[in-house]
Write an enzyme that holds these catalytic residues in place. Structure first.
Site, short mmCIF file in Angstrom:
data_model
loop_
_atom_site.label_atom_id
_atom_site.label_comp_id
_atom_site.label_asym_id
_atom_site.label_seq_id
_atom_site.Cartn_x
_atom_site.Cartn_y
_atom_site.Cartn_z
N ASP A 64 -16.68 -17.57 -35.19
CA ASP A 64 -16.44 -18.79 -35.67
C ASP A 64 -16.89 -20.16 -34.94
OD1 ASP A 64 -15.31 -21.06 -37.24
OD2 ASP A 64 -13.28 -20.68 -36.39
N GLU B 116 -1.61 -20.66 -36.29
CA GLU B 116 -1.31 -19.24 -35.60
C GLU B 116 -0.28 -19.31 -34.66
OE1 GLU B 116 -5.51 -16.63 -35.66
OE2 GLU B 116 -5.12 -18.02 -33.73
N GLY B 117 0.09 -20.50 -33.84
CA GLY B 117 0.98 -20.54 -32.89
C GLY B 117 1.00 -21.76 -32.18
N LEU C 156 2.90 -28.24 -25.67
CA LEU C 156 1.42 -29.17 -25.66
C LEU C 156 1.00 -29.17 -27.01
CD1 LEU C 156 0.42 -27.53 -22.26
CD2 LEU C 156 1.69 -29.58 -22.71
N GLY C 157 1.15 -28.20 -28.06
CA GLY C 157 0.47 -28.30 -29.05
C GLY C 157 1.04 -27.00 -30.21
N LYS D 299 0.04 -19.64 -25.03
CA LYS D 299 -0.03 -19.56 -26.44
C LYS D 299 1.00 -18.46 -27.03
CE LYS D 299 -2.84 -19.08 -30.42
NZ LYS D 299 -4.34 -19.20 -31.14
#
Length: 566
Positions: A142, A23-24, A18-19, A38
Site C-alpha cells: 500500500d 484498525e486500532g 494519541l490517535g 498500537k
C-alpha cells in the site's frame, strides 16, 4: 491500562490516546517516551504471527546513524492474557505528512522555506527507505502519501508498517489494501488481498510519489483529456498506460498549470519513462529504489541558485529559472517565496540537511551515497543571462609558453567581466551568438590589452578554452555541445566536433591531440581529423580540471576532493 511485553514479560502502561483509526488506537507509553503502542480493535492470531515475524527480522534503517527512524517498525508484541493485541514501535515527532510538502499551497503556508533541494532530498530519502525494505525481503504493497511522514530537514519516516506484505518461509502475509492512484496497471481493479505483491509493484507507487514531490503535487497520469466523452478516472488512465509525458500517443496532454516536465534532471525523466512507458508492458523494467537514489543524488548535484530568489533551485542545464517563470504564470504567487515574502508568518528557516542515509543493497554497487554539506551554498553565477561578445587580445611581442598558460586564466576573467557587463543589454537586445574569448598577458611596460578579433560561432555559454603549444591553434568548448578548433592567426574555424561539450580542455605536448573532461569521462580527439581516439570513464562530482605536462604524455586531472591524479 497495562499490557505485557512478549519479549521480557514486563508490564507497560498505556496512558494518553494519541490517535485512532479503523484498525486500532495509538497510545503513549509511560515507561518509554520514545515509544508508542498500537492496540488493535479486533486482534487476530494471524496478525500476531505476522508481527512476531516482523519483530524477529527487522530491516536495516538507513538513517539510524542520524538518530532518526526511517521505518517505524514493530519492536515488540504486546499481550493481554497471552494473546497478542498490539505492538510497540518507535515514536516519531516534528514531522508532517508528505502531502504538506509537495502540495504548493500547504508547503507555502506551513513550511515556506522548504525549497526544491529539500524536495529532491525528501524523494531521495524515501527511495533509500524503500530500498532498505526491499533488501530485507519486504514489500510495502500500500504505497501512498498518507503512510509517509517528513521532517523539516527532509528526513522521511514510513508508518503503518504492520500493513506491509511479510513472507516467512512459504507463508505470505499479504497487504490487503492499496490506493488506486498508486496501484500499478496490472493490479487495477483486483481484490488485493488475494494477490502476492512484488517489489516492481512498489516501484510503480514509488515513482508516482517521486513525480509528485518534484512536480508540485502533479500526478504523473493527470492531464487534459483530448478524447470524446467524459474524462476517465486516474485509475483508468493508469490501467490503460496513458502517461501524458511519455513517448506513446495518448488522448491527454499535460495540465497547463503543472510544471513543465523539462524542469526534471534528464536521468529522472528517463526513469519516469522507463517506469510508466516501458514498465507498462514489462513491470520488471521499472527502476528499483536504489536506481532512484543514485539519480536523485546526481540531480541534487546539478541544482544551482537563482540570482533573483535564493530559494529557487533549478538544474544547471536550463537556460533560465523555471520557478521565476512559474511565479509569473501563477500571477505572482511564488512556489518558493523569499524570506521577505513570508516574514509575516514568522516561520523559522529549515535546519541544515543531515547526512544522507546509507542505502543497504542486496548486491554490490559502485559506491554508497556520499555525505553532503548543509544547503547554505554560495550563490552561483546566473547561467540564464543572454549572450556576450568577448574580445581576443594578443601581445605585440612573442610570448613564451608560460605566458600562454596565464592567458587562459585571464580569459576567464575577461569572460566573466564581459558577461556581467552584458546583463542589462541582453534583456533588451536580440540574443547574440556566443564567442570564445582568448587573451594574453602584455609585457610589464604595456599593461593594457589590445582587441584584435572575435571568434563567433558557438550557440551557448563558452566554458573551456585551450591554446596549442605552437600558439597557432585554439580549442573552445561550449554548452551548445560542440568543441571547435580555430586557426588563431587567421581566426578561421578549422573543425567543429559535435556532441563534444566539455568543461575543461588541454592540448597534448605535440599539439596533435586535444583532451576534454566531462563529469563522466576524459575524451581524447585527433586535432586534424576530429576523430575520437579514446574515452576513459571516470566519475566526478563536477567537471574536473585537466592539464598536460610539457614534453611528455602525462595528463593531470584535478578532482573535487583535492586529489591530483594522472
Amino acid at each position: 491500562m497495562q499490557v505485557r511485553r512478549r519479549s521480557n514479560g514486563q508490564l507497560v502502561t498505556l496512558n494518553t490516546e494519541l490517535g485512532s483509526g479503523g484498525e486500532g488506537k495509538i497510545y503513549a507509553v509511560a515507561e518509554h517516551a520514545s515509544w508508542v503502542a498500537k492496540i488493535y480493535h479486533h486482534p487476530t492470531a494471524e496478525m500476531g504471527e505476522k508481527l512476531a515475524a516482523m519483530v524477529a527480522h527487522p530491516p536495516e534503517d538507513p538513517s539510524a546513524a542520524e538518530g532518526h527512524v526511517s521505518i517505524a517498525w514493530p519492536v515488540d508484541l504486546l499481550e493481554n492474557r497471552g494473546k497478542a493485541i498490539g505492538f510497540l514501535m518507535p515514536k516519531v515527532s516534528q514531522v508532517r505528512p508528505l502531502h504538506d510538502f509537495y502540495n504548493p499551497k500547504t508547503r507555502r503556508d506551513r513550511t515556506p522555506f522548504f525549497n526544491y533541494l529539500y524536495l529532491h532530498r525528501t524523494a531521495r530519502n524515501l527511495a533509500a527507505a524503500v530500498s532498505s525494505l526491499h533488501a530485507g525481503g519486504y514489500v510495502i504493497g500500500d504505497v501512498n502519501e498518507s503512510n509517509i511522514l517528513v521532517s523539516q530537514t527532509a528526513l522521511v519516516t514510513l508508518v503503518d508498517t504492520d500493513s506491509f506484505q511479510v513472507r516467512v518461509g512459504d507463508r505470505i502475509y499479504p497487504c490487503p489494501v492499496g490506493k488506486p492512484e498508486f496501484t500499478p496497471p496490472e493490479l487495477q481493479g483486483k481484490t488485493l488481498r488475494h494477490y502476492q505483491r512484488m517489489p516492481e509493484q512498489d516501484r510503480f507507487g514509488l515513482a508516482v510519489l517521486i513525480f509528485q514531490i518534484l512536480m508540485e503535487g502533479t500526478h504523473p497520469f493527470a492531464g487534459v483529456y483530448t478524447g470524446v466523452g467524459d474524462p476517465p478516472s486516474i485509475e483508468a488512465r493508469i490501467a490503460a498506460g496513458h502517461f501524458p509525458y511519455g513517448s506513446r500517443r495518448v488522448p491527454y496532454r499535460p495540465t497547463p498549470i503543472a510544471p513543465d516536465g523539462r524542469i526534471l534532471y534528464p536521468e529522472l525523466r528517463r526513469l519516469f519513462l522507463q517506469c510508466f512507458d516501458t514498465g507498462y508492458l514489462d513491470p520488471s523494467q521499472r527502476p528499483d529504489a536504489q536506481t532512484w537514489v543514485q539519480a536523485l543524488e546526481a540531480a541534487e548535484q546539478e541544482l544551482v541558485i537563482c540570482q533573483k530568489n535564493p530559494h529557487h533551485r533549478y538544474n544547471v542545464r536550463q537556460t533560465r529559472c523555471p520557478w521565476c517563470d512559474r511565479t509569473q504564470l501563477l500571477g505572482g504567487r511564488d512556489p518558493f517565496p523569499t524570506k521577505e515574502d513570508v516574514d509575516r508568518f514568522r516561520t523559522p528557516p529549515p535546519q541544515p540537511l543531515p547526512r544522507p542515509p546509507r542505502v543497504p543493497i542486496a548486491v554490490p554497487v559502485r559506491s554508497t551515497v556520499a555525505t553532503f554539506p548543509p544547503i547554505h551554498y554560495q550563490t552561483l553565477p546566473n547561467y540564464s543571462v543572454g549572450g556576450f561578445w568577448s574580445q581576443v587580445a594578443q601581445c605585440k611581442n612573442d610570448l613564451l609558453a608560460g605566458s600562454v598558460v596565464l592567458a587562459a586564466v585571464l580569459a576567464g576573467v575577461v569572460y566573466w567581466s564581459a558577461r556581467s557587463a552584458s546583463v542589462s543589454a541582453s534583456r533588451t537586445s536580440p540574443a547574440q551568438p556566443e564567442v570564445a574569448a582568448i587573451s594574453t598577458i602584455p609585457v610589464a611596460t604595456e599593461p593594457t590589452l589590445t582587441a584584435i578579433a572575435q571568434l563567433p560561432g558557438h550557440g551557448d555559454l563558452v566554458r573551456a578554452i585551450a591554446v596549442a603549444p605552437d600558439n597557432q591553434s585554439v580549442a573552445t568548448s561550449s554548452k551548445d555541445g560542440t568543441t571547435k578548433l580555430w586557426h588563431l592567426p587567421t581566426q578561421k574555424l578549422n573543425r567543429s566536433i559535435e556532441r563534444a561539450g566539455v568543461g575543461f580542455l588541454a592540448f597534448s605536448a605535440d599539439g596533435q591531440q586535444i583532451v576534454g573532461s566531462t563529469k563522466t569521462a576524459i575524451h581524447t580527439w585527433n586535432v586534424s581529423s576530429g576523430e575520437l581516439l579514446d574515452r576513459s570513464e571516470i566519475a566526478f562530482d563536477r567537471f574536473p580540471a585537466i592539464s598536460t605536462r610539457p614534453h611528455n604524455s602525462t595528463l593531470l586531472v584535478g578532482r573535487l576532493e583535492g586529489q591530483l591524479v594522472w
